[in-house]
Design a protein around this motif. Structure first.
Motif, PDB file in Angstrom:
ATOM      1  N   ILE A   1       3.878  13.762   3.447  1.00  6.82           N
ATOM      2  CA  ILE A   1       5.012  12.884   3.572  1.00  6.82           C
ATOM      3  C   ILE A   1       4.292  11.507   2.857  1.00  6.82           C
ATOM      4  CG2 ILE A   1       6.352  11.387   5.101  1.00  6.82           C
ATOM      5  CD1 ILE A   1       6.126  13.851   7.119  1.00  6.82           C
ATOM      6  N   GLU A   2       4.833  10.834   1.991  1.00  9.24           N
ATOM      7  CA  GLU A   2       4.403  10.014   1.292  1.00  9.24           C
ATOM      8  C   GLU A   2       5.183   8.646   1.515  1.00  9.24           C
ATOM      9  OE1 GLU A   2       3.146  10.907  -3.113  1.00  9.24           O
ATOM     10  OE2 GLU A   2       4.685  12.337  -2.746  1.00  9.24           O
ATOM     11  N   LEU A   3       4.625   7.630   1.840  1.00  7.62           N
ATOM     12  CA  LEU A   3       5.195   6.310   2.443  1.00  7.62           C
ATOM     13  C   LEU A   3       4.826   5.152   1.701  1.00  7.62           C
ATOM     14  CD1 LEU A   3       4.109   7.387   6.184  1.00  7.62           C
ATOM     15  CD2 LEU A   3       6.686   7.564   5.203  1.00  7.62           C
TER      16      LEU A   3
ATOM     17  N   VAL B   1      10.164   5.868   3.349  1.00 14.86           N
ATOM     18  CA  VAL B   1       9.480   7.112   2.862  1.00 14.86           C
ATOM     19  C   VAL B   1       9.933   7.200   1.446  1.00 14.86           C
ATOM     20  CG1 VAL B   1      10.103   9.667   3.183  1.00 14.86           C
ATOM     21  CG2 VAL B   1      10.381   8.294   4.983  1.00 14.86           C
ATOM     22  N   ASN B   2       8.778   7.572   0.843  1.00 17.94           N
ATOM     23  CA  ASN B   2       8.917   7.847  -0.737  1.00 17.94           C
ATOM     24  C   ASN B   2       9.254   9.259  -1.041  1.00 17.94           C
ATOM     25  OD1 ASN B   2       8.523   7.633  -3.529  1.00 17.94           O
ATOM     26  ND2 ASN B   2       6.239   7.928  -3.259  1.00 17.94           N
ATOM     27  N   GLU B   3       8.557  10.197  -0.724  1.00 17.35           N
ATOM     28  CA  GLU B   3       8.733  11.586  -1.069  1.00 17.35           C
ATOM     29  C   GLU B   3       8.128  12.566  -0.147  1.00 17.35           C
ATOM     30  OE1 GLU B   3       7.784  12.906  -5.031  1.00 17.35           O
ATOM     31  OE2 GLU B   3       9.266  11.596  -5.753  1.00 17.35           O
TER      32      GLU B   3
ATOM     33  N   ARG C   1       1.041  -1.016   0.093  1.00 21.59           N
ATOM     34  CA  ARG C   1      -0.056   0.057  -0.069  1.00 21.59           C
ATOM     35  C   ARG C   1       0.677   1.369  -0.169  1.00 21.59           C
ATOM     36  NH1 ARG C   1      -4.353  -1.559   4.799  1.00 21.59           N
ATOM     37  NH2 ARG C   1      -5.919  -0.182   3.744  1.00 21.59           N
ATOM     38  N   GLU C   2       0.284   2.343  -0.445  1.00 28.10           N
ATOM     39  CA  GLU C   2       1.228   3.470  -0.468  1.00 28.10           C
ATOM     40  C   GLU C   2       0.146   4.584   0.535  1.00 28.10           C
ATOM     41  OE1 GLU C   2       3.060   5.325  -3.970  1.00 28.10           O
ATOM     42  OE2 GLU C   2       1.448   4.108  -4.923  1.00 28.10           O
ATOM     43  N   LEU C   3       1.031   5.183   1.430  1.00 22.14           N
ATOM     44  CA  LEU C   3       0.308   5.770   2.476  1.00 22.14           C
ATOM     45  C   LEU C   3       0.740   7.201   2.686  1.00 22.14           C
ATOM     46  CD1 LEU C   3       0.878   3.131   5.645  1.00 22.14           C
ATOM     47  CD2 LEU C   3      -0.933   3.305   4.132  1.00 22.14           C
ATOM     48  N   ALA C   4       0.035   7.934   3.299  1.00 22.60           N
ATOM     49  CA  ALA C   4       0.503   9.373   3.341  1.00 22.60           C
ATOM     50  C   ALA C   4       0.160  10.023   4.730  1.00 22.60           C
ATOM     51  CB  ALA C   4      -0.379  10.421   2.453  1.00 22.60           C
ATOM     52  N   VAL C   5       1.107  10.791   5.281  1.00 26.39           N
ATOM     53  CA  VAL C   5       0.886  11.457   6.545  1.00 26.39           C
ATOM     54  C   VAL C   5       0.971  12.838   6.153  1.00 26.39           C
ATOM     55  CG1 VAL C   5       1.864  11.925   9.018  1.00 26.39           C
ATOM     56  CG2 VAL C   5       2.113   9.520   7.875  1.00 26.39           C
ATOM     57  N   ILE C   6      -0.255  13.845   6.772  1.00 19.56           N
ATOM     58  CA  ILE C   6      -0.274  15.009   6.730  1.00 19.56           C
ATOM     59  C   ILE C   6       0.255  15.719   8.178  1.00 19.56           C
ATOM     60  CG2 ILE C   6      -1.597  17.130   6.370  1.00 19.56           C
ATOM     61  CD1 ILE C   6      -1.137  15.576   3.485  1.00 19.56           C
TER      62      ILE C   6
ATOM     63  N   THR D   1       4.737   4.134  13.820  1.00 20.10           N
ATOM     64  CA  THR D   1       5.760   4.506  12.753  1.00 20.10           C
ATOM     65  C   THR D   1       5.755   5.381  11.909  1.00 20.10           C
ATOM     66  OG1 THR D   1       6.521   2.031  12.905  1.00 20.10           O
ATOM     67  CG2 THR D   1       7.290   3.469  11.227  1.00 20.10           C
ATOM     68  N   CYS D   2       4.639   5.603  11.207  1.00 18.23           N
ATOM     69  CA  CYS D   2       4.277   6.746  10.374  1.00 18.23           C
ATOM     70  C   CYS D   2       4.200   8.104  10.915  1.00 18.23           C
ATOM     71  CB  CYS D   2       3.080   6.473   9.737  1.00 18.23           C
ATOM     72  SG  CYS D   2       2.852   5.075   8.670  1.00 18.23           S
ATOM     73  N   ASN D   3       3.541   8.029  12.124  1.00 22.63           N
ATOM     74  CA  ASN D   3       3.583   9.461  13.005  1.00 22.63           C
ATOM     75  C   ASN D   3       5.132   9.664  13.485  1.00 22.63           C
ATOM     76  OD1 ASN D   3       0.833   9.855  12.659  1.00 22.63           O
ATOM     77  ND2 ASN D   3       0.192   8.872  14.260  1.00 22.63           N
TER      78      ASN D   3
END
Length: 378
Positions: free
Chosen positions: A245-247, A257-259, A180-185, A225-227
Motif C-alpha cells: 500500500i503506497e501512501l 492512499v496513492n496505489e 514523503r512517500e510511505l509504504a505499508v506491507i 493511521t497507516c496501519n
C-alpha cells in the motif's frame, strides 16, 4: 498444503520460491519463458502467458491453491475457471476485482472512507472541472514501474498525451504536494488476522522506485493511521496474502492512499534481511494457512536500492556486482535479466546498526544509498 501455484515467473516469484523452500512447500510456476528467473527454483513449470486461462486450468491440477506474482491476468476468465474447477485463488478474485483498474480502485477506496487524492476519468483532452495543473495522468490498466503514469504541467502536453494514446483509458488525479512517500506491507490470513510491517519510506525518480528506507522518526499517530488504512482495506476486501500500500504524507501530517498492489511489493524487498519474516515467507504462510511470523526488525534499520538498467546490453555487470557485495552488511539480489534502460535488474539491501557513532540513522542510510548508486551508475 504442499504445493502452491504462482501465476508469473519473475523476481517476485523467484523470491517466493526461495521462501517456500524454507517452509517445505513446492511452487509450480505459470510463466511464458523457460529463462524466467523463478524457473530455476520451481518444482514444475507451465509454460504460457500469465493471462492464458487454459494454461491456468492445467496449473490448477498441479497444486492446492494459486497465488499471483502480478495482476496482468484475465480476471473474467479466471472467475469462470474457479467455478468450473473449484480452484482456490488467493487473494480471492473478489479481492482483486476492485483493484485492477485504477479508477475502480480509487472509487473503492473513496467509498470505503479512505483518504484519496481528487480523481476523475479523463474523457477529453482538457482538464475536468475542479482540477488545475500540474496533474497526474495514469493508464487505468497494466501500468507499472512508471509506465503509464505521466505528470502533466500544461494544456498542450495534456492534449498531446490524450491524442498519442487514443485507445488507452486514463485516470486523472490531482498532484499531491507530498512531504514523503510511505509504504505499508500488510498481510491477511485465512482466519482474518491482519499484520503489518514497520512503515517504510520510498523515494521515486521518474515514477520508478529508486530507494526504500526503514523509518525511526514517524510520529506514532502517523504510524497508527497507516496501519489502520491497511487493516481496513484488507479486511473489507476479504484478502488473503500480502499487499503493498503506497501512501502520501504531506507536511501537515495528512496521509492519503496513492496505489494498492495486491501482491508482494518492491518496497518490501528489504524485509528479507531486515525483518524476522520476509514478505515472501508471509505470503506463503498466508496462502498455506500457516501461522504468521514476526514482522519485527532484526536490525537497527535498513536501506534498499533498486539496480535499474542504464543501457541495453547482455552484460550482467559482474565487476559492479562484486563491488556492491563488498560493502559491509550488503546483500545483492540479482534477477538474471537482460539489461534494458529503466528495467529492474536487481536490488541491494544494507542492514544498519545503532551505535553512538551513528545516532542519525537516516543520514547513515542515505549515505549508503549514495554509495551504492555511485558504484552502479556511470
Amino acid at each position: 498444503m504442499k504445493r502452491i501455484g504462482v501465476i508469473g515467473g519473475g523476481q517476485l516469484a523467484w523470491m517466493m520460491a526461495s521462501a517456500a523452500q524454507e517452509l517445505g512447500i513446492e511452487l509450480v510456476i505459470q510463466t511464458p519463458h523457460d529463462t524466467d528467473v523463478a524457473v530455476s527454483l520451481a518444482t514444475e513449470i507451465v509454460l504460457a502467458d500469465v493471462d492464458d486461462v487454459a494454461a491456468t486450468a492445467i496449473l490448477a491440477t498441479k497444486c492446492d491453491a494459486i497465488t499471483f506474482e502480478n495482476e496482468f491476468v484475465d480476471l473474467e476468465g479466471l472467475d469462470k475457471l474457479a467455478i468450473a474447477q473449484n480452484v482456490s485463488f488467493l487473494p480471492p478474485l473478489t479481492a482483486l476485482a476492485p483493484l485492477l483498474d485504477k479508477y475502480t480502485q480509487r472509487c473503492y477506496l473513496r467509498d470505503l472512507g479512505l483518504p484519496v487524492p481528487q480523481f476523475a476519468v479523463l474523457e477529453q483532452p482538457e482538464l475536468p472541472p475542479g482540477f488545475e495543473f500540474p496533474v497526474v495522468i495514469k493508464a487505468r490498466r497494466n501500468g507499472y514501474d512508471g509506465q503509464g503514469t505521466f505528470i502533466v504541467k500544461d494544456a498542450s502536453v495534456l492534449a498531446a498525451l490524450y491524442h498519442r494514446y487514443p485507445d488507452t483509458p486514463f485516470l486523472i488525479e490531482e498532484f499531491v504536494k507530498f512531504d514523503r512517500e510511505l509504504a505499508v506491507i500488510a498481510a491477511r490470513g485465512v482466519n482474518g488476522e491482519v499484520i503489518t510491517y514497520p512503515i517504510l519510506e520510498t523515494q521515486q525518480e521518474d515514477q520508478v522506485c529508486r530507494r526504500v528506507f526503514t523509518l525511526d522518526d514517524l510520529p506514532t499517530e502517523i504510524v497508527a493511521t497507516c496501519n489502520s488504512i491497511a487493516s481496513k482495506l484488507l479486511t473489507s476486501l476479504g484478502a488473503v496474502g500480502v499487499f503493498g500500500i503506497e501512501l502520501f504524507l504531506t507536511a501537515d501530517g495528512k496521509v492519503s492512499v496513492n496505489e494498492i498492489a495486491p501482491r508482494t511489493h518492491n518496497s518490501g524487498h528489504l524485509t528479507i534481511e531486515a525483518c524476522a519474516t520476509s514478505q515472501f515467507s508471509q505470503l506463503i504462510r498466508a496462502v498455506a494457512g500457516l501461522p504468521f511470523g514476526s514482522t519485527a526488525l532484526t536490525c537497527g534499520g535498513a536501506v534498499m536500492v533498486n539496480l535499474l538498467g542504464y543501457e541495453d546490453t547482455h552484460s550482467d555487470y559482474p565487476d559492479k556486482r562484486q563491488q556492491l557485495a563488498a560493502i559491509p552488511n550488503a546483500h545483492v539480489h540479482w534477477y538474471a535479466k537482460e539489461s534494458r534502460i529503466g528495467r529492474k535488474l536487481g536490488h541491494v539491501t544494507i542492514v544498519v546498526g545503532r551505535d553512538d557513532e551513528h545516532q542519525d540513522y537516516l543520514s547513515q542510510a542515505q549515505s549508503l544509498a549514495r554509495q551504492v548508486e555511485t558504484i552502479w551508475y556511470p
